[in-house]
Each structure stands twice: as C-alpha cells, then as structure tokens.
Write a protein that holds these residues in place. Structure first.
Motif, mmCIF file in Angstrom:
data_model
loop_
_atom_site.group_PDB
_atom_site.id
_atom_site.type_symbol
_atom_site.label_atom_id
_atom_site.label_comp_id
_atom_site.label_asym_id
_atom_site.label_seq_id
_atom_site.Cartn_x
_atom_site.Cartn_y
_atom_site.Cartn_z
ATOM 1 N N THR A 87 0.624 -1.506 0.061
ATOM 2 C CA THR A 87 0.228 0.065 -0.170
ATOM 3 C C THR A 87 1.527 1.472 0.328
ATOM 4 N N ASN A 116 1.917 5.164 0.339
ATOM 5 C CA ASN A 116 1.721 5.311 1.150
ATOM 6 C C ASN A 116 3.040 7.112 1.687
ATOM 7 N N SER A 152 4.359 3.990 3.071
ATOM 8 C CA SER A 152 4.516 2.705 2.432
ATOM 9 C C SER A 152 4.344 1.834 3.379
ATOM 10 N N LYS A 188 0.098 6.275 -5.030
ATOM 11 C CA LYS A 188 -0.353 7.452 -4.389
ATOM 12 C C LYS A 188 0.171 8.282 -5.219
ATOM 13 N N THR A 230 -0.108 13.423 -5.101
ATOM 14 C CA THR A 230 -0.505 14.330 -3.833
ATOM 15 C C THR A 230 0.095 15.159 -4.743
#
Length: 764
Positions: A354, A356, A376, A424, A426
């Motif tokens: 995942t 992050n 992550s 991810k 941003t």
C-alpha cells in the motif's frame, strides 16, 4: 667443537631444570579463614613455581593480585561463585597477569565500579587463559602486544566489558556473556577471533578499529549500537544475530569497502548506518548449499528484518521458494545485498503493498525544497515521479526534491514488493519566488560534495567526488562548480543543473578561485609550489606559475587583473609571503612579506586592499596599489578563514579559539571594520571549528561550516545587520570548504541565458 659441546650441555641443563620444575608442580590451597597453605592468593603466588595450581576455597578475598609466575593455574574449589575476590586498592586491577601461560578460571571477581575500567583483570603477557569467571563492575583488559590469549565462557556485567589492546595476534574471545557494560567487546589494531558471545544491554556491543578479525555467531541484543566499525577495519561479520539496537545494528564510520558481511540476522529499526566513504563492502556470499541463519537451505546474503515487520526480508517476494529474495536489497547508495534471505514460513507472495507518503511542504515559493517521507506498507521498491511525466526521478525510500520553478506539480509514488504494486499521488504548488538570494551551498566532506538548502540544512543532493575534496568555487553564472581533490590531485567540474561531474582536470591540490569573468580558474598546488590556470571553455591547463613555498589560499581582484597567493610554508620551510600574479602575463610581479603560516585571503570589492589571515593570531592588510602591508590587526585567536562583505565595510574572520585544547573544537568568528581596521564583534562557535566561510551576494548573511570531533558538524548563519549568530543547522557529516551558488535570476543575462535558466530549473 668446544663451543658445540658447551651449547649441548647448556640445552641439557635447561631441559633438566624444566623437567624438575614440572615434576615439582603441586596444588596449593588458599583459605581466607584458616586450614589452608595460605590465607591470601598473593601469598600463594609468591610461593609458587611453574606449573603449580592454586585452589581458592570459598570466601571473600580483598586484595590486588600480581601474577608473575609462568604456567600458574588459579581456580576455586568449586565453580559456584563462592570464591570472591575484591580489590584492596580500587584504583588498580584486581588481577595483574605479567607472566605467560597463566590460567584463571571459575572465580567471582568484583571490581570497584564502572569508574575504574581496569579494576578486574589486566593481562600484559601471552598465552593466558581466562575462562568461566564471573566479573562484576569491571572488565578484562588485554594490554598491547599480548598475543595468543583465550577469554572464554566468562560472565561480565555492569562494567567495561572486554578490551583488547593493539599490536598483537591470535587472541580469541569465545562464548562470553556480557551485559550492561559500556562496550561489550572492543579491540584495536590486531587480529582477534570473536565467536559465540552473547552481548546484551550495552552502549556498544562490539567496537573495532584497525582490525583484521572474524566476528562469528555472536548474539547482540538491546544495545545502542550493535557493532561499530572504525578506521581501517578488514573484517568478516558472519552468522551473527543483531537485534533491538536503539541507534543501529552496524555503524560503519569509515565505509572503506574491506568488509564481508553475510548470513547475519538483523532486526533493528535501522539495521545499517554509514559515514561517508568509498563503499564497496561485500554483503553476500556466493550462493552455496547449506543451512543459513534462518534455517533455509542456501547461504547467501543477510536476513533484513525490522521489529514492526516491515523489513526487506519480511516483505520481499520469493516466487521460487528457495529462501532467497527475488530482488536485491539496496542497503546504501551502491551497496547491495544481491542474495537477501527471506523467511519461507511467511506468505510473502500474497502480500499486497500500500503506497503512502507525506511531504514536508506542499506549497511555497520557489525554490521549494520538499522532503518526502515514505509511509508505505509491505514495500521494498519505491519509484518517485516528482512531476508526473511518466519517468522515474528517484528510487530512494525518502528522497528530497527541489522545485526550482513556479508551477503546479503532481507527485506519484509507486510502491512494490517485487510482485504487486500500489500508487499514490499528491499535488505540490510552487509560487514565484520573492527572494533574490538562491539558498543553496556546496560543501565538501569525506568523499562527497553536498548540496544543502541553507534554510533547513537539508541535503538535497550528494555528488561523489573521491577522497578528500577540499575547496569549492562557483562560476559567476552559477552553472558550474569547481572542486579541488587533494588526495587525487585533480579538480572536478560539477554541472549544477544535474549535480553530476562533467569533467576532471588533472591538476591542483587545495584552494581554488574563479576569475570575475568566469573564463579562468586558478588552483594552488602546494606540493609543487605553483599556481595552475584552467581555461573554463576547454577545462585544460593553459599556464603554470611558480610562487612561494606551499601556496595555501588564493584570491582574484574584482577587475581580474591581479591574483594574490598566500604562501603558507611547511614545517621544514617556513614562508611569510604573498605572491602577486599579473593575470595577463601569468608572471609574479611582486612578493609581499607578511606573517608566518598564511592562510585565508580575500580582496575588498573595490580591489584596493587584501586581507590575509595568519594562524599566529593576526591579520595583515595589503595595499594593492603598492603591494605593501599597511596595517596589522591583532585577532587574539588563530584565524584561517576570511571573507569580505560585498559592501566592503566588513571583513569576517574564522578559526580556532586561543584557548583551544586537545579534545575540544570550539571556534570563533570575528568582524573587522575596514574603515579603521579594528575588531567590532566576536562570536563564539561552540562545539565546532570553522572550516569555511561564504557570504550571500546581497551581503545579508554569512554562512560558516563547522566540523567537530564527533564527525558531525553545523552550518552557522550570521545576520550581518547586527553580527550575531541567527541560526545553527546540524548536518550529519564533517563539512569542509563551501561556496554559495548564485540565483540564476540575479545573474546578468546573455542572449539565450533565460532559456538556459528555464531548462535548468526543472532539474534537482
């Protein structure tokens, strides 16, 4: 024939004496009460001969024992710790072993306290055996040149552990249990076999320097640092378990590429920590059949775990299920474990990562320095795309990136465990900059040149140069940085747009300066007593100018017509001169006599005066019209760095304080008013000795690099409006020379320079 007969008789006599001594060896008893041969161990030693055994009865013996009888054995009646020895004089060792082949086993030895590291057993001889003892509040110390000793199966606690001095061979430290000590095992400058020890709750488990040793099958638990490797270590570290270290599992303070580290079990929040170095250590054996440290069927690399379960070996996939990870583990820069061990008992192939992360800032004015922190889960590979153009910009786990131009950017992190991926994104908003000062400095250290954001002290890039880069100079347009490398005797050219080396010039050894028009670079060559001139268009040497003895520092007048060289001199040949070079002819036109040990040199913006720092304690002021010393300023300290403020009204000096003493590294920065050549301010630099000075183009700030004895350093910032230290930023390396890269927007533009600036702003 007669001499040969005498020699034979002598040998026979020595043999008879040896046989007699062995045959007379006996058991001697010691009891602190009565009913034995002696009431003290020292009395028994004094009345013993080679080969005797001293048996110590239960009791408490308060004495300092000096063992000077070869081949003596000292042991208790029973190995239950009931025979205890305490020092009578707490400031010296309980046992001092000065004879060879002595064996001490099974005793309980209580030292005075941690304050007396030599309060247990000190060995200054060879072939001794210290086995099965219990040692509290003390240590075992092998003195220098003590070889062939065995330290085995001892229990040592609440003291200094085992210390092994220099210059010996074939010592062995085997199967000891060491707890709550400052250092478990330390050794310097020799060969030691360190096997099967258990070390817990120490500040440092094992510490080595200048060692050629084997560290095998040790368990190191709950220490601050598991293994600390100092200078000159050529060691094998294999089959060890290093767990729950507060700071790190292994701290390699030199990183010199001479270690083989494989088949170890690491389980620490930070498994490996490096100081700057050349790298090249070996982190895996060739793939070999055999049970490894986690029970899998192949010997390869190491098992990389973390207490929270996010270690590489706990996550990386193993599709062929051979216990070797399918991806290499990037330990540090170019350091890789190519055969990392993984656990066959965990279902790693089904783990889904995942992605992050967090960004230190998401909006601000250019240049915007953003530090990305990976959060992550279940990831061992990271690909960062900082501008979402589909190209990977970094594979570091926690990178730093500089957005130099105004705009809206999308950051995309793709995290993977080698099989499955997750992403991810941003957004980063960068506004037009409002400051005319470009806040980046280039600083030398170790093997690298570091690019630092001065606002935060964040290293935004690191350029590997080679051993001992010294001084830095920047071209007026800010496009290139020139760095002298004293070890290799060359100059590296760095493109500041990409922070890569674009050229190397085989010349020079220490200081460097760029001419005001950016067309020439002047380099000091101390070992050949000359100045080399580099053409920046071709990066070739176009002239060599002989000067004084050991040219140290160099500066150029603002009109580029004169070059001033401070000749430092050497221990065997002092010098007290400054050489003046005509830049048009590359000839020395004048020699100015100044003080001994000339160091830093700088010229005022109007070109009328040169300020020279002399290590003695003063500054010489040279009139460039007459090339004579017109003033001397007593600094009352030892200056070696000097710069002039762009206004020409102030001179800043830096160096070590007059009260400098061994083991300290405090420095100072003083300010001279150029109108009357008097000191108007002095600032203390605590915990660091200045190694470089630089002033911003607008003159509002002065940056000072400071190195300290710990190997770290600081970047101090001086507010020139009131000449006070306004900030101090810690940097995790020992800094040297520095230079400020000018703001591209503040540099006078040539025809197509604006396009170059636009292109350059997209790079790190």
């Amino acid at each position: 024939m007669r001499n040969r007969t005498i020699f034979s008789i002598t040998l026979a006599f020595i043999f008879i004496i040896s046989i007699s001594a062995i045959s007379s060896a006996r058991e001697i008893t010691v009891d602190d009460d009565c009913g034995a041969d002696f009431i003290s161990i020292q009395e028994a030693v004094n009345n013993s001969v080679i080969g005797d055994t001293i048996i110590v009865m239960p009791g408490i013996y308060t004495e300092n024992v000096r063992v000077d009888v070869k081949g003596l054995t000292i042991r208790p009646e029973s190995n239950n710790g009931s025979a205890q020895i305490k020092p009578l004089n707490e400031s010296v060792s309980t046992f001092l072993i000065e004879a060879d082949s002595v064996a001490i086993s099974g005793l309980k030895i209580i030292g005075a306290s941690k304050d007396y590291p030599e309060s247990s057993i000190v060995v200054s001889s060879d072939m001794n055996k210290l086995t099965g003892n219990i040692i509290e509040n003390g240590c075992i110390l092998l003195g220098s040149e003590s070889s062939g000793n065995l330290i085995a199966e001892n229990k040592i606690s609440n003291g200094e552990g085992i210390h092994i001095g220099c210059c010996a061979v074939n010592n062995a430290v085997l199967g000891n249990t060491i707890s709550n000590c400052s250092t478990g095992i330390s050794e310097s400058d020799q060969t030691v076999e360190i096997r099967n020890n258990r070390i817990t709750d120490c500040d440092c488990g094992i510490r080595l320097s200048f060692a050629s040793s084997i560290i095998d099958n040790n368990t190191i638990l709950n220490c601050n640092i598991g293994i600390k490797l100092g200078d000159g270590c050529d060691v094998d570290i294999v089959n060890n378990a290093i767990m729950s270290s507060a700071e790190c599992g292994i701290f390699d303070t030199e990183n010199n590429g001479r270690k083989r580290i494989y088949n170890n079990y690491f389980n620490n929040s930070l498994n490996i920590k490096f100081a700057p170095g050349e790298g090249g250590n070996t982190w895996n054996n060739s793939l070999t059949s055999g049970s490894n440290i986690v029970g899998n069927p192949y010997i390869g690399g190491n098992f990389w775990a973390k207490p929270d379960g996010t270690g590489f070996s706990q996550i990386c996939v193993d599709l062929d299920e051979n216990g070797i990870g399918d991806l290499p583990y990037n330990i540090y820069e170019n350091e890789f474990d190519y055969l990392p061990l993984v656990s066959q008992s965990s279902p790693q192939n089904s783990i889904t990562p995942t992605a992050n992360f967090t960004a230190s800032v998401t909006n601000g004015t250019a240049p915007l320095v953003v530090k990305f922190t990976d959060l992550s889960e279940n990831a061992v590979v990271w690909n960062w795309d900082f501008d979402n153009d589909g190209l990977s910009d970094s594979t570091e786990q926690n990178p730093v990136y500089v957005y130099r131009a105004q705009g809206n950017y999308t950051v995309n992190l793709t995290a993977s465990n080698g099989l499955n991926t997750s992403s991810k994104i941003t957004n980063i908003t960068v506004e037009k900059r409002v400051s005319s000062t470009w806040p980046f400095v280039y600083v030398t250290s170790g093997l690298n040149v570091y690019v630092i954001d001065t606002a935060t002290g964040t290293v935004i890039s690191k350029v590997k140069i080679g051993p001992w880069p010294e001084r830095v100079a920047v071209t007026p347009d800010g496009e290139n940085v020139y760095v002298t490398n004293s070890w290799d005797g060359n100059v590296s050219v760095i493109d500041t747009a990409t922070n890569t080396i674009t050229d190397t010039v085989k010349v020079g050894s220490y200081d460097i300066v760029v001419s005001p028009d950016g067309k020439k670079v002047y380099v000091t060559s101390g070992d050949s007593n000359n100045i080399s001139v580099i053409d920046t268009d071709t990066n070739t040497v176009t002239a060599t100018v002989p000067v004084g003895n050991w040219p140290e520092r160099i500066t150029v007048t603002p009109d580029g017509k004169k070059v001033y060289v401070a000749n430092h001199g050497s221990i065997n040949a002092l010098d007290d001169t400054v050489s003046v070079i005509d830049a048009a002819t590359n000839m020395v036109t004048a020699t100015v006599h100044v003080g001994n040990w000339s160091e830093g040199i700088a010229v005022t913006p109007d070109g009328k005066r040169v300020y020279l720092a002399n290590e003695g304690h003063y500054v010489s002021v040279i009139d460039t019209a007459t090339n004579t010393v017109t003033a001397t300023v007593d600094v009352d300290n030892s200056p070696h760095e000097v710069i002039v403020n762009p206004t020409g009204k102030k001179v800043y000096l830096a160096g070590t304080k007059k009260a400098y003493a061994a083991g300290t590294d405090d420095g100072f920065v003083s300010v001279i008013d150029t109108s009357n050549n008097t000191i108007i301010a002095t600032m203390d630099i605590v915990g660091g000795s200045p190694t470089g000075l630089a002033v911003t183009p607008d003159g509002k700030k002065v940056y000072v690099t400071n190195s300290n004895v710990s190997g770290n350093g600081t970047l101090s910032v001086i507010d020139t409006s009131n000449d006070t230290l306004s900030a101090s930023v810690n940097v995790e390396f020992s800094p040297g020379g520095l230079a400020i890269v000018p703001d591209p927007e503040s540099v006078p533009q040539v025809a197509d320079f604006s396009n170059n600036v636009h292109k350059r702003s997209a790079h790190l």
